[in-house]
Design a protein around this motif. Sequence first.
Motif, PDB file in Angstrom:
ATOM      1  N   ASP A 232     -13.442   1.633   5.443  1.00  0.00           N
ATOM      2  CA  ASP A 232     -13.409   0.795   6.644  1.00  0.00           C
ATOM      3  C   ASP A 232     -12.202  -0.130   6.709  1.00  0.00           C
ATOM      4  N   GLY A 233     -11.466  -0.281   5.634  1.00  0.00           N
ATOM      5  CA  GLY A 233     -10.344  -1.226   5.620  1.00  0.00           C
ATOM      6  C   GLY A 233      -9.072  -0.607   5.086  1.00  0.00           C
ATOM      7  N   THR A 234      -8.285  -1.437   4.389  1.00  0.00           N
ATOM      8  CA  THR A 234      -6.982  -1.006   3.880  1.00  0.00           C
ATOM      9  C   THR A 234      -7.031  -0.535   2.431  1.00  0.00           C
ATOM     10  N   LEU A 235      -8.205  -0.655   1.798  1.00  0.00           N
ATOM     11  CA  LEU A 235      -8.281  -0.327   0.374  1.00  0.00           C
ATOM     12  C   LEU A 235      -7.933   1.126   0.049  1.00  0.00           C
ATOM     13  N   PRO A 236      -8.279   2.111   0.883  1.00  0.00           N
ATOM     14  CA  PRO A 236      -7.891   3.484   0.534  1.00  0.00           C
ATOM     15  C   PRO A 236      -6.389   3.652   0.344  1.00  0.00           C
ATOM     16  N   THR A 237      -5.606   2.994   1.183  1.00  0.00           N
ATOM     17  CA  THR A 237      -4.148   3.062   1.037  1.00  0.00           C
ATOM     18  C   THR A 237      -3.700   2.395  -0.259  1.00  0.00           C
ATOM     19  N   GLU A 238      -4.301   1.234  -0.585  1.00  0.00           N
ATOM     20  CA  GLU A 238      -3.958   0.532  -1.822  1.00  0.00           C
ATOM     21  C   GLU A 238      -4.291   1.399  -3.039  1.00  0.00           C
ATOM     22  N   ARG A 239      -5.435   2.042  -3.001  1.00  0.00           N
ATOM     23  CA  ARG A 239      -5.853   2.873  -4.130  1.00  0.00           C
ATOM     24  C   ARG A 239      -4.883   4.030  -4.345  1.00  0.00           C
ATOM     25  N   MET A 240      -4.532   4.721  -3.268  1.00  0.00           N
ATOM     26  CA  MET A 240      -3.645   5.872  -3.394  1.00  0.00           C
ATOM     27  C   MET A 240      -2.256   5.457  -3.849  1.00  0.00           C
ATOM     28  N   GLU A 241      -1.798   4.288  -3.415  1.00  0.00           N
ATOM     29  CA  GLU A 241      -0.488   3.811  -3.842  1.00  0.00           C
ATOM     30  C   GLU A 241      -0.501   3.469  -5.331  1.00  0.00           C
ATOM     31  N   ASP A 242      -1.588   2.839  -5.805  1.00  0.00           N
ATOM     32  CA  ASP A 242      -1.710   2.556  -7.241  1.00  0.00           C
ATOM     33  C   ASP A 242      -1.763   3.850  -8.046  1.00  0.00           C
ATOM     34  N   GLN A 243      -2.455   4.830  -7.530  1.00  0.00           N
ATOM     35  CA  GLN A 243      -2.553   6.119  -8.224  1.00  0.00           C
ATOM     36  C   GLN A 243      -1.184   6.785  -8.331  1.00  0.00           C
ATOM     37  N   ARG A 244      -0.355   6.602  -7.313  1.00  0.00           N
ATOM     38  CA  ARG A 244       0.974   7.201  -7.311  1.00  0.00           C
ATOM     39  C   ARG A 244       1.963   6.419  -8.158  1.00  0.00           C
ATOM     40  N   ALA A 245       2.005   5.089  -7.953  1.00  0.00           N
ATOM     41  CA  ALA A 245       3.064   4.270  -8.549  1.00  0.00           C
ATOM     42  C   ALA A 245       2.697   3.658  -9.887  1.00  0.00           C
ATOM     43  N   ARG A 246       1.389   3.467 -10.150  1.00  0.00           N
ATOM     44  CA  ARG A 246       0.962   2.802 -11.391  1.00  0.00           C
ATOM     45  C   ARG A 246      -0.160   3.596 -12.053  1.00  0.00           C
ATOM     46  N   PRO A 247       0.103   4.842 -12.398  1.00  0.00           N
ATOM     47  CA  PRO A 247      -0.974   5.685 -12.940  1.00  0.00           C
ATOM     48  C   PRO A 247      -1.546   5.170 -14.258  1.00  0.00           C
ATOM     49  N   ASP A 248      -0.744   4.415 -15.023  1.00  0.00           N
ATOM     50  CA  ASP A 248      -1.224   3.891 -16.302  1.00  0.00           C
ATOM     51  C   ASP A 248      -2.256   2.784 -16.117  1.00  0.00           C
ATOM     52  N   GLU A 249      -2.255   2.130 -14.949  1.00  0.00           N
ATOM     53  CA  GLU A 249      -3.203   1.055 -14.672  1.00  0.00           C
ATOM     54  C   GLU A 249      -4.361   1.512 -13.792  1.00  0.00           C
ATOM     55  N   TYR A 250      -4.212   2.661 -13.194  1.00  0.00           N
ATOM     56  CA  TYR A 250      -5.148   3.103 -12.151  1.00  0.00           C
ATOM     57  C   TYR A 250      -6.591   3.183 -12.643  1.00  0.00           C
ATOM     58  N   ASP A 251      -6.823   3.819 -13.783  1.00  0.00           N
ATOM     59  CA  ASP A 251      -8.200   4.041 -14.245  1.00  0.00           C
ATOM     60  C   ASP A 251      -8.938   2.736 -14.497  1.00  0.00           C
ATOM     61  N   HIS A 252      -8.227   1.733 -14.990  1.00  0.00           N
ATOM     62  CA  HIS A 252      -8.870   0.431 -15.192  1.00  0.00           C
ATOM     63  C   HIS A 252      -9.140  -0.259 -13.868  1.00  0.00           C
ATOM     64  N   VAL A 253      -8.141  -0.318 -13.002  1.00  0.00           N
ATOM     65  CA  VAL A 253      -8.260  -1.073 -11.756  1.00  0.00           C
ATOM     66  C   VAL A 253      -9.283  -0.453 -10.817  1.00  0.00           C
ATOM     67  N   TRP A 254      -9.258   0.877 -10.688  1.00  0.00           N
ATOM     68  CA  TRP A 254     -10.071   1.522  -9.659  1.00  0.00           C
ATOM     69  C   TRP A 254     -11.279   2.287 -10.189  1.00  0.00           C
ATOM     70  N   GLU A 255     -11.233   2.769 -11.410  1.00  0.00           N
ATOM     71  CA  GLU A 255     -12.332   3.581 -11.927  1.00  0.00           C
ATOM     72  C   GLU A 255     -13.187   2.847 -12.950  1.00  0.00           C
ATOM     73  N   GLY A 256     -12.848   1.598 -13.242  1.00  0.00           N
ATOM     74  CA  GLY A 256     -13.679   0.791 -14.126  1.00  0.00           C
ATOM     75  C   GLY A 256     -13.592   1.161 -15.590  1.00  0.00           C
ATOM     76  N   ASP A 257     -12.488   1.796 -16.017  1.00  0.00           N
ATOM     77  CA  ASP A 257     -12.303   2.111 -17.428  1.00  0.00           C
ATOM     78  C   ASP A 257     -11.740   0.893 -18.158  1.00  0.00           C
ATOM     79  N   TYR A 258     -11.839   0.923 -19.486  1.00  0.00           N
ATOM     80  CA  TYR A 258     -11.291  -0.168 -20.274  1.00  0.00           C
ATOM     81  C   TYR A 258      -9.765  -0.194 -20.171  1.00  0.00           C
ATOM     82  N   VAL A 259      -9.202  -1.369 -20.411  1.00  0.00           N
ATOM     83  CA  VAL A 259      -7.750  -1.509 -20.437  1.00  0.00           C
ATOM     84  C   VAL A 259      -7.210  -0.777 -21.657  1.00  0.00           C
TER      85      VAL A 259
END
Length: 261
Positions: free
Chosen positions: A190-217
Amino acid sequence: MTKALEIPTARVFLPLLKPNRYKGAYGGRGSGKSHFFGGLTVEEHLAIPGHRTVCIREIQKSIARSSKQLIVDKINQFNLHKHFDVQDQVIKTPGDGLIVFQGLQNHTADSIKSLEGFDRAWIEEAQSISSYSWRMLRPTLRKPDSEIWASWNPASSDDPIDEFFRGEGSDRADLTAVRANWSDNPWFDDGTLPTERMEDQRARPDEYDHVWEGDYVTISDAVIFRKRVTVDVFETPEDARFFYGLGLLSGPDGGRPVLHS
C-alpha cells in the motif's frame, strides 16, 4: 467492558490475540509488528476501563523516541479522540486508565516498582534490552493477568530477548512468539516500502536478510571490505623505515596485545 473495536489483523499475528504471559513478534522491516501491538494497545484500553500499559525502550531520551506517536496515529485512524486524552508525556484512557512511555535504562531496582500495578508492558526495539533490564522487568509486572509484549528485529541469538523467546526453554506454555516479515503483511504493497525493499536487495544485499527477512546480523567480507583498495606490487626501498604499533583485540577472554607492522 465498554466497547469492542474491530481491527483488521494479519494472519501471522492471530496467535498473539490469545491471552498469555509473554508475547513476542520478531522479524524484518515492513511486517507490521509495531502496528499490531500499537493497535492492540488501543483496543484493550478502549475495552477495559482502568487498564494500564507501559511502552518501553531500553533507552528513551525523549518522548519523541517512544511509541507514543504510533499509538496516537491508531487513535486517530479509528476516530477515538473522545475516548483518549493525549497529553505531552502520557495518554489517559477510559476509566482512569493510563499509557506511559519509559526507558528501562533510567530505572533502578527501586524505581521500577512504580510499574507493579500495570497490566501490560510493551517493549519496542527489544533486541536492545539488556539482561539487567529484562531481569528487573519480568517480576515487576505481577498482576494475575499481566502480560509482557516484545517486538524486535533480531540482531544476535545472544541478545537477552532473543534467547528468552527463541532459545532453549522457549517452548514454555506461557510464551507465544511469531516470526513476521514483509511477506506476511497483506498491506505491504500500500505504500513505498516495496520500492525500498527492492532497492536494498539490489544495492545492499549483505544487509538485506537482516533488514527485511529478520535474520541475525552477520559480518562478512562484503561488509568489512565493501570498498576495496587495490595496491600495486612494489619493492621496498632500501632506506625504508618500519613502524610498529600495539593494539588490542577483544574477545571472550578480553583484550590481548597484537603487534601490527
